[in-house]
Enzyme design. Structure first.
Site, PDB file in Angstrom:
ATOM      1  N   SER A 146       0.844  -1.197   0.000  1.00 46.02           N
ATOM      2  CA  SER A 146       0.000   0.000   0.000  1.00 46.02           C
ATOM      3  C   SER A 146       0.874   1.240   0.000  1.00 46.02           C
ATOM      4  O   SER A 146       2.003   1.220   0.509  1.00 46.02           O
ATOM      5  CB  SER A 146      -0.897   0.017   1.246  1.00 46.02           C
ATOM      6  OG  SER A 146      -1.590   1.249   1.352  1.00 46.02           O
ATOM      7  N   TYR A 159      -2.582  -0.334  10.188  1.00 51.05           N
ATOM      8  CA  TYR A 159      -2.503  -0.706   8.772  1.00 51.05           C
ATOM      9  C   TYR A 159      -1.165  -0.283   8.186  1.00 51.05           C
ATOM     10  O   TYR A 159      -0.504  -1.059   7.483  1.00 51.05           O
ATOM     11  CB  TYR A 159      -3.658  -0.061   8.007  1.00 51.05           C
ATOM     12  CG  TYR A 159      -3.749  -0.505   6.567  1.00 51.05           C
ATOM     13  CD1 TYR A 159      -4.297  -1.738   6.241  1.00 51.05           C
ATOM     14  CD2 TYR A 159      -3.294   0.308   5.534  1.00 51.05           C
ATOM     15  CE1 TYR A 159      -4.386  -2.157   4.914  1.00 51.05           C
ATOM     16  CE2 TYR A 159      -3.375  -0.095   4.211  1.00 51.05           C
ATOM     17  CZ  TYR A 159      -3.921  -1.321   3.913  1.00 51.05           C
ATOM     18  OH  TYR A 159      -3.998  -1.730   2.598  1.00 51.05           O
ATOM     19  N   LYS A 163       1.755  -2.865   6.563  1.00 41.48           N
ATOM     20  CA  LYS A 163       2.241  -2.770   5.188  1.00 41.48           C
ATOM     21  C   LYS A 163       3.713  -2.342   5.131  1.00 41.48           C
ATOM     22  O   LYS A 163       4.444  -2.748   4.214  1.00 41.48           O
ATOM     23  CB  LYS A 163       1.367  -1.807   4.388  1.00 41.48           C
ATOM     24  CG  LYS A 163      -0.052  -2.320   4.166  1.00 41.48           C
ATOM     25  CD  LYS A 163      -0.073  -3.660   3.432  1.00 41.48           C
ATOM     26  CE  LYS A 163      -1.479  -4.096   3.064  1.00 41.48           C
ATOM     27  NZ  LYS A 163      -1.505  -5.382   2.324  1.00 41.48           N
TER      28      LYS A 163
END
Length: 254
Positions: A146, A159, A163
């Site tokens: 991402s 998150y 990533k």
């Protein structure tokens, strides 16, 4: 003088595993690889969605099989990869998100995101790479990461951390596996219109923030990821490993 030839984007004769291959970006990856001639093994947790995806791919005349697979289950995943492999290509698109302010993150949410996005991705990559090594196969591993591995974002600390971890181990594995002819790269999309991002897009304040960051003036669609993933899976990217392909509409250009 002999003219150089453009390397092929075709994947005929190659076996691909697409984890999370029944929806969103993963579905786009399944289509892109199958359309390019690969024999695609579509993997996801829900059997009905797996079989529906396989049926749709076969209706197009493409080669596809399915498997019910939960990458968060490390031991079972390794066993299934050994049984079904070896593979020439892995695209890992399995992932999840549970957003909150960092000071409000619950342990259960942290564990759920890390177990799938980081731990699951790590050991799936390990299992597929080991199969390639044992079979003496060169191959390409593409982890869907991402843009949030490269920038911060409100309510996305967990998150972003997961990533960023994917970016780290992908680079390290690229170093270790290069001499075996195995390439490891990541694709880092911006916000893509998928079922996973629907809650974000339903929030007017968040969609305004997103659109203000993307220099191309629009959010990404699934189709925007299909070409980049195919490129990294194919011989067209034969000299590319240990890198991140940012498909972010210019978000990180600042």
């Amino acid at each position: 003088m002999t003219l150089p030839r453009t390397p092929s984007f075709r994947l005929d004769g190659r076996k691909a595993l697409v984890a999370g291959g029944t929806s969103g970006i993963g579905l786009g990856c399944s289509v892109a690889l199958a359309e390019a001639g690969a024999e695609v093994r579509v993997a996801a947790r829900r059997e009905a969605q797996v079989m529906q995806t396989v049926d749709l791919l076969r209706e197009q005349g493409w080669k596809a099989e399915g498997v019910v697979l939960d990458v968060a289950d490390q031991e079972r995943t390794a066993q299934q990869v050994r049984e079904l492999g070896p593979f020439d290509i892995l695209v890992n698109s399995a992932g999840t998100a549970r957003h909150s302010l960092a000071v409000e993150t619950e342990t259960a949410d942290y564990d759920a995101v890390m177990d799938l996005n980081l731990r699951g991705a790590y050991f799936l990559t390990q299992a597929v790479a080991q199969g390639m090594i044992d079979a003496g196969r060169r191959g390409s591993i593409v982890n869907i990461s991402s843009q949030m591995a490269h920038v911060g974002g409100m309510e996305r600390a967990v998150y972003c951390a997961s990533k960023s971890g994917v970016e780290g181990f992908s680079k390290a594995m690229a170093i270790e596996l290069g001499q075996k002819g195995i390439r490891v790269n990541t694709v880092c999309p911006t916000f893509v219109r998928t079922p996973l991002t629907k809650p974000t897009f339903d929030d007017p304040d968040k969609i305004r923030w997103i659109e203000s960051k993307i220099k191309l003036g629009r959010v990404a669609e699934i189709e925007d990821l299909m070409g980049p993933v195919l490129f990294l899976a194919s011989d067209a990217s034969a000299m590319i490993t240990g890198t991140s392909l940012l498909v972010d509409g210019g978000w990180t250009a600042d």
